[in-house]
Design a protein around this motif. Structure first.
Motif, PDB file in Angstrom:
ATOM      1  N   ASP A  91      -0.159  -0.439  -4.491  1.00  0.00           N
ATOM      2  CA  ASP A  91      -1.362  -0.108  -5.253  1.00  0.00           C
ATOM      3  C   ASP A  91      -1.386   1.325  -5.748  1.00  0.00           C
ATOM      4  N   ASP A 125      -8.449  -5.011   1.263  1.00  0.00           N
ATOM      5  CA  ASP A 125      -7.664  -4.920   0.027  1.00  0.00           C
ATOM      6  C   ASP A 125      -7.930  -6.053  -0.952  1.00  0.00           C
ATOM      7  N   GLU A 146     -16.848   1.324  -2.918  1.00  0.00           N
ATOM      8  CA  GLU A 146     -17.121  -0.077  -2.563  1.00  0.00           C
ATOM      9  C   GLU A 146     -18.620  -0.367  -2.547  1.00  0.00           C
ATOM     10  N   GLU A 160       0.798  -1.226   0.000  1.00  0.00           N
ATOM     11  CA  GLU A 160       0.000   0.000   0.000  1.00  0.00           C
ATOM     12  C   GLU A 160       0.837   1.286   0.000  1.00  0.00           C
ATOM     13  N   ARG A 185      -6.525  -1.139  -7.498  1.00  0.00           N
ATOM     14  CA  ARG A 185      -6.590  -2.601  -7.378  1.00  0.00           C
ATOM     15  C   ARG A 185      -7.587  -3.191  -8.380  1.00  0.00           C
ATOM     16  N   TYR A 186      -8.633  -2.451  -8.731  1.00  0.00           N
ATOM     17  CA  TYR A 186      -9.531  -2.939  -9.773  1.00  0.00           C
ATOM     18  C   TYR A 186      -8.773  -3.123 -11.079  1.00  0.00           C
ATOM     19  N   THR A 194      -6.846   3.666  -3.451  1.00  0.00           N
ATOM     20  CA  THR A 194      -6.543   2.239  -3.445  1.00  0.00           C
ATOM     21  C   THR A 194      -7.448   1.401  -4.344  1.00  0.00           C
ATOM     22  N   ASP A 195      -8.749   1.404  -4.063  1.00  0.00           N
ATOM     23  CA  ASP A 195      -9.647   0.466  -4.732  1.00  0.00           C
ATOM     24  C   ASP A 195      -9.587   0.558  -6.256  1.00  0.00           C
ATOM     25  N   TRP A 208     -11.974  -6.102   6.266  1.00  0.00           N
ATOM     26  CA  TRP A 208     -11.423  -4.973   7.014  1.00  0.00           C
ATOM     27  C   TRP A 208     -11.924  -5.020   8.441  1.00  0.00           C
ATOM     28  N   ASN A 265     -13.031   5.131  -3.287  1.00  0.00           N
ATOM     29  CA  ASN A 265     -13.171   3.881  -2.529  1.00  0.00           C
ATOM     30  C   ASN A 265     -14.620   3.670  -2.085  1.00  0.00           C
ATOM     31  N   TYR A 310     -15.723  -6.668  -3.645  1.00  0.00           N
ATOM     32  CA  TYR A 310     -16.663  -5.575  -3.914  1.00  0.00           C
ATOM     33  C   TYR A 310     -17.462  -5.835  -5.185  1.00  0.00           C
ATOM     34  N   SER A 337     -10.079  -6.598  -3.298  1.00  0.00           N
ATOM     35  CA  SER A 337     -11.113  -5.811  -3.978  1.00  0.00           C
ATOM     36  C   SER A 337     -12.058  -6.659  -4.807  1.00  0.00           C
TER      37      SER A 337
END
Length: 691
Positions: A349, A247, A199, A53, A176-177, A172-173, A236, A197, A252, A249
């Motif tokens: 990420d 993390d 989500e 991260e 990571r996607y 982040t998200d 989380w 993020n 989601y 992902s």
């Protein structure tokens, strides 16, 4: 870790390797020959991704020997004329600095802002001059080898990629996607596009689903925390020493959330260790991974997701992350047969709000911002009331170290990559003629400009190089509690940090780029050409504030040109930047001097400059070579042409020459970069402090 070991590993900056104790079986593993059955990527039987991260490349590796860090000889210039290192802070400027603490690797630094809005505000349309106002002073902090002995030693032992970028100028998200799906639902379907993020639950396809339906084994290794359900926040938890920090992902996406227990998506993405019931013992975090490696049932594709405290996300320390990464490496090293067939990609990420000096390549949003020979469809976010329009990415550089028997030896690879390159590597390894394993989510522009990471490997001549790694026992957290931020204080007398001296062996790159310019009445025209094997992005900055930064994407075999109006006094000052230090500088006044063009003879490592005098009087051109400090005079008659050939064998293909013309005040053309001939080389000796 003992202080002696930290000092000893400084010797890895070009001096003989230290005979230090090796963790576990790593010493023997580094001597194990690669599985060289076919001499191709087919020999890689296990691909493992460990994405940490929120750290930028300069923040971690700006001082590392032989990478494009703080000693970059041609940093971008800001609108105020200073180099990109001199970030305005409202009252003056702030340069990268190391906080005045004994060990930044053990320091709990504050978490800078790292969202879409502040990221695009800092990027500022490519002007790249608003990091401190949007990220805070902590954005300019950096580490050294003393602070990150394990991370530096990994780079010295294996291969570091110094042109690897996160995928999106945001959090982040969405990044990571890109690793798991190739985009963020850019076409507006399935709940996208997603630049935060949020989500909220999504429905576009993911790459593990392609693997599943095509019989390629895969698995996510994680800790379940208080549960891998929405009630458990998909892994989380407020306890940072358990769970997966949210993390993973994939969770989601509705297809994973709704997968029935016992189904492949549930079994492979929604299971993990449960150390909360075992006293929160960090040693148990990778028990399932260890068991699968020991039993030789490791899947063909693996993703590993750490709990918050071990992700290196601020304010958590890099040392905790080093301990966790070492557990993964030691587990793999404990089984030589697995080690000989695996490739472990260790990356981050997103940059986490920390500064990096390379302006990320982006597609042009309009003709005023450049051109592209590749379609940029689905690469420009249209904007919402909460988030401004702009390019999705690329984002800033982040560290990437590839640990594998095919990447050892302290190499650097400077091809442009991003998180979609991880999918591209899987395509290269498993797709063959199977089109269903080609990820259709990756946009045409991104697929064109980023590579598939195979150029970082030597499948034909593996088993070269061996460097010892330091112990990490002292990096394991002793107190399993949160710690307060240590707010960094900038120095009173800022200065650009020093980078370690020396060069690295460099992998061959697919680039052969050209940019030549000439004055045409009240405009300056730059002609771009790509004679290489890969699409490239070239970026142009002007000192004239009336001109926005421009981005040019050029496919192999194609040309393009663009024009910039000169200033009111007829002057111009333009810089062109490209991959691996490609650099051109064109400056002059209203008086037309000479026209210069550059070409290469790759097989002979030779640079050829041609000067064309369009005037009615002879001119004398001074050509100064930065590598030899010698100046050559070239006299060109009226309405005549003359060439100058410059051998680059001594510098292994590196060149940096500046041309001025007698009587032409302010006229200057500079050509710098590396001539690729398809062979291994070294990193820039100027950057290494050897010239």
């Amino acid at each position: 870790m003992a202080e002696f070991d930290r000092r000893a590993f400084l010797q890895m900056a070009g001096l003989p390797a230290v005979a230090a104790a090796l963790p576990g079986n790593l010493g023997k593993a580094l001597a194990i020959p690669a599985n060289n059955r076919t001499g191709s990527i087919a020999d890689v039987e296990h691909v493992i991704f460990l994405m940490q991260e929120n750290r930028s490349f300069d923040h971690y590796f700006g001082t590392l020997r032989g990478v494009r860090g703080f000693a970059d000889p041609h940093p971008v210039k800001l609108p105020n004329g200073k180099s990109v290192w001199h970030q305005p802070d409202g009252e003056g400027e702030l340069l990268p600095f190391r906080p005045e603490v004994p060990d930044v690797g053990k320091t709990f630094l504050p978490d800078p802002p790292h969202g879409w809005k502040d990221g695009h505000a800092a990027w500022n349309g490519g002007r790249y001059d608003a990091y401190v106002p949007n990220k805070g002073v902590q954005t300019m902090t950096h580490h050294t080898r003393d602070d990150l002995p394990y991370q530096f030693a990994l780079a010295d032992a294996f291969t570091v990629c110094d042109n690897y970028h996160c995928s999106l100028l945001g959090p982040t998200d969405p990044n990571r996607y890109h690793m798991w799906t190739g985009w963020v639902g850019n076409d507006g379907k399935g709940g996208g596009p997603v630049v935060t993020n949020a989500e909220a639950g999504y429905d576009w396809s993911t790459y593990p689903e392609r693997l599943e339906r095509n019989g390629v084994s895969w698995k996510i290794y994680q800790d379940t925390g208080t549960g891998l359900t929405k009630a458990g926040s998909w892994g989380w938890t407020s306890d940072p020493f358990i769970g997966n920090y949210g993390d993973n992902s994939l969770l989601y996406f509705h297809q994973y959330q709704n997968a029935a227990a016992g189904s492949p998506l549930a079994d492979k993405a929604r299971t993990g260790t449960s150390i909360n019931a075992q006293g929160r013992d960090p040693e148990k975090l990778l028990a399932d991974f260890r068991a699968d490696v020991k039993a030789h049932r490791l899947p063909e594709v693996t993703w590993i997701v750490a709990p918050e405290a071990f992700t290196e996300h601020p304010n958590w320390t890099p040392d905790f992350g080093a301990w966790y990464v070492d557990q993964v490496i030691d587990i793999l090293a404990s089984e030589p047969e697995i080690w000989s067939k695996m490739a472990l990609f260790i990356t981050y990420d997103e940059e986490g709000g920390f500064f990096d000096h390379l302006v990320p390549p982006t597609p042009p949003q309009s003709s005023a911002q450049g051109k592209s020979t590749v379609s940029t469809v689905n690469e420009i976010f249209p904007g919402t009331t909460d988030n401004p329009a702009g390019p999705y990415g690329l984002g800033l550089r982040v560290p990437m170290v590839i640990v594998s028997p095919w990447t050892r030896g302290g190499w650097v690879n400077s091809q442009l990559f991003d998180h979609t390159s991880l999918i591209r590597f899987l395509e290269a390894r498993f797709a063959g003629k199977n089109k269903d394993l080609i990820e259709s989510n990756i946009t045409p522009w991104r697929r064109a400009v980023t590579g598939d990471l195979t150029s970082a490997f030597d499948f034909h001549h593996p088993n070269r190089g061996r460097v010892n790694l330091p112990e990490t026992d002292d990096f394991k957290p002793a107190d399993l509690t949160r710690q307060p931020d240590l707010v960094p204080v900038p120095p009173a007398d800022p200065a650009l940090p020093k980078q370690e001296h020396g060069v690295r062996p460099a992998r061959a790159l697919p680039y052969a780029l050209h940019a030549d310019g000439h004055l045409d009445d009240a405009t300056y025209v730059i002609n771009f050409r790509n004679s290489g094997d890969a699409t490239a992005v070239l970026q142009v900055w002007s000192t004239d504030p009336a001109h926005e930064p421009r981005s040019f994407t050029i496919q192999p075999g194609l040309r393009m040109s663009d024009a910039w109006t000169t200033g009111a006094d007829g002057t111009y000052d333009l810089e062109v930047h490209g991959p691996n230090g490609f650099y051109r500088h064109f400056a002059g006044g209203s008086k037309k001097a000479v026209e210069i063009s550059a070409d290469y003879t790759a097989s002979d490592l030779e640079l050829r400059l041609e000067a064309r005098n369009t005037g009615s009087s002879p001119v004398t051109i001074a050509i100064k070579d930065r590598y030899t400090a010698k100046t050559t005079s070239l006299r060109v008659g009226a309405s005549a042409r003359k060439t100058w050939d410059h051998a680059l064998g001594r510098t292994r293909g590196w060149y940096d020459v500046t041309l001025t013309v007698s009587g032409a005040t302010g006229f200057e053309i500079q050509y710098a970069g590396h001539l690729e001939n398809g062979k291994e080389s070294i990193t820039d000796p100027v950057m290494g402090g050897l010239v």
